[in-house]
Motif scaffolding. Sequence first.
Motif, PDB file in Angstrom:
ATOM      1  N   ASP A  74       0.844  -1.190   0.000  1.00 21.07           N
ATOM      2  CA  ASP A  74       0.000   0.000   0.000  1.00 21.07           C
ATOM      3  C   ASP A  74       0.879   1.239   0.000  1.00 21.07           C
ATOM      4  N   VAL A  75       0.423   2.280  -0.693  1.00 17.67           N
ATOM      5  CA  VAL A  75       1.106   3.577  -0.704  1.00 17.67           C
ATOM      6  C   VAL A  75       0.080   4.638  -0.352  1.00 17.67           C
ATOM      7  N   ALA A  90       0.060   2.530  -9.066  1.00 14.46           N
ATOM      8  CA  ALA A  90      -0.823   1.466  -9.541  1.00 14.46           C
ATOM      9  C   ALA A  90      -0.158   0.589 -10.592  1.00 14.46           C
ATOM     10  N   ALA A  91       0.729   1.156 -11.398  1.00 14.14           N
ATOM     11  CA  ALA A  91       1.389   0.395 -12.462  1.00 14.14           C
ATOM     12  C   ALA A  91       2.264  -0.725 -11.909  1.00 14.14           C
ATOM     13  N   ARG A  95      -1.184  -0.716  -4.230  1.00 14.86           N
ATOM     14  CA  ARG A  95      -2.489  -0.078  -4.105  1.00 14.86           C
ATOM     15  C   ARG A  95      -2.349   1.348  -3.585  1.00 14.86           C
ATOM     16  N   PRO A  96      -2.815   2.351  -4.338  1.00 17.50           N
ATOM     17  CA  PRO A  96      -2.869   3.707  -3.785  1.00 17.50           C
ATOM     18  C   PRO A  96      -3.950   3.765  -2.701  1.00 17.50           C
ATOM     19  N   VAL A  97      -3.582   4.270  -1.544  1.00 20.45           N
ATOM     20  CA  VAL A  97      -4.536   4.472  -0.454  1.00 20.45           C
ATOM     21  C   VAL A  97      -4.624   5.974  -0.226  1.00 20.45           C
ATOM     22  N   PHE A  98      -5.761   6.568  -0.525  1.00 24.10           N
ATOM     23  CA  PHE A  98      -5.883   8.018  -0.525  1.00 24.10           C
ATOM     24  C   PHE A  98      -6.269   8.546   0.855  1.00 24.10           C
ATOM     25  N   VAL A 124       4.832   6.409   1.651  1.00 25.77           N
ATOM     26  CA  VAL A 124       3.939   7.563   1.636  1.00 25.77           C
ATOM     27  C   VAL A 124       4.429   8.475   0.523  1.00 25.77           C
ATOM     28  N   LEU A 125       3.508   8.994  -0.281  1.00 23.90           N
ATOM     29  CA  LEU A 125       3.862   9.862  -1.407  1.00 23.90           C
ATOM     30  C   LEU A 125       3.052  11.148  -1.273  1.00 23.90           C
TER      31      LEU A 125
END
Length: 383
Positions: A74-75, A90-91, A95-98, A124-125
């Motif tokens: 997860d990011v 995602a590529a 999994r993007p976690v918003f 974390v981004l």
Amino acid sequence: MINVFQPSLGDEEAAAVAEVFASGWLGHGPRTKAFEAGFAEHIGAGPEQVVFINSCTAGLFLATELLGLGPGDDVVMPSVSFVAAANAVAATGARPVFCDVDPRTLNPTAAHVESALTPRTKAVLVLHYGGHPGDIAAIAALCRRRGVALVEDAACAVASTAHGTACGTFGDIGVWSFDAMKVMVTGDGGALYVRDPELARRARRMAYHGLEQSSGFSAARVSHRWWELDVREFGRRIIGNDVTAAIGSVQLRRLPGFVARRREIAGTYDRLLADAEGVRLPPPLPEGHTGSYYFYWVQLDPAVRDGVAADLLKRDIYTTFRYPPLHRVPAYGTGHGELPGTDEASEATLLLPLHQGLDDTEVRTVADELRKAVESRSSGGGR
């Protein structure tokens, strides 16, 4: 048309490009190396930690590779981010976690980030919205405590600092954009910063096919058989070149003047719109923070925001909203939870023109026409 974004290019940049043409070497060479060193000094890093690349997006994709992201990871990232950041995550199969953002600053707080962390969070981004540093020091401290990598999307924050530290250098990896609409430009291009020296060396290899020797310009100086390949891992070609680097070096010298003019324009908007009914101005920077003044945003009643934007466009004033919330994009999955700050900000926020090429008359025109449009729409005259 009064544009939202517009680069400032002139004779100095043209002369720098002419010098590259005259040299006969347009590819990755001495001017690229000089620009990397200059940008590294600008952000307080070593030249070996910075790679000049062909776009910020390429840097985000490379960052996910350097961190080894993949299925099961997860990011955490704010929903108010550019699509390139979510695509890069995602590529990989991760999994993007918003997470949510403050509805006024459109930046996440450390609490927003922490609430979105999961047992599978690997990174974390964060984005520095509009060039405002946000809660980056606290977010960096949180990531260190939790053993999570931090990537900074500093595309908007080329001159932003928090308590003397450049945005993009708080975490493990930082990326900047120099595309045609940024504060400083190279046409297309970006920079990648990597804190760890060994990972930085790997990033440089990965940016040029995974080759240990990255350029024919200097290859003959290090090997008597410079044409032989030394492939350490599978990379791609995302390096910058001497043409764009030459433009970048001139733009970097001009950057303080660009930011000063943008700051002046933002201050003028603040004064001209201070008493404008129905217009909420962006919050001031906290003490110890400096910004790049990439965005100037106002917030309006959501019932009139879109109509105001349409009215301004009819008057040849281009406005926009950046960035549409990513948690509403089906491609990134569902079940992201409630993000009330994001939803509130995305329905009310409008970016006004802000670039160093604006003159005072244009700034006053934007402010005056905004007042008129808001008043007309709020009274029902524009419906």
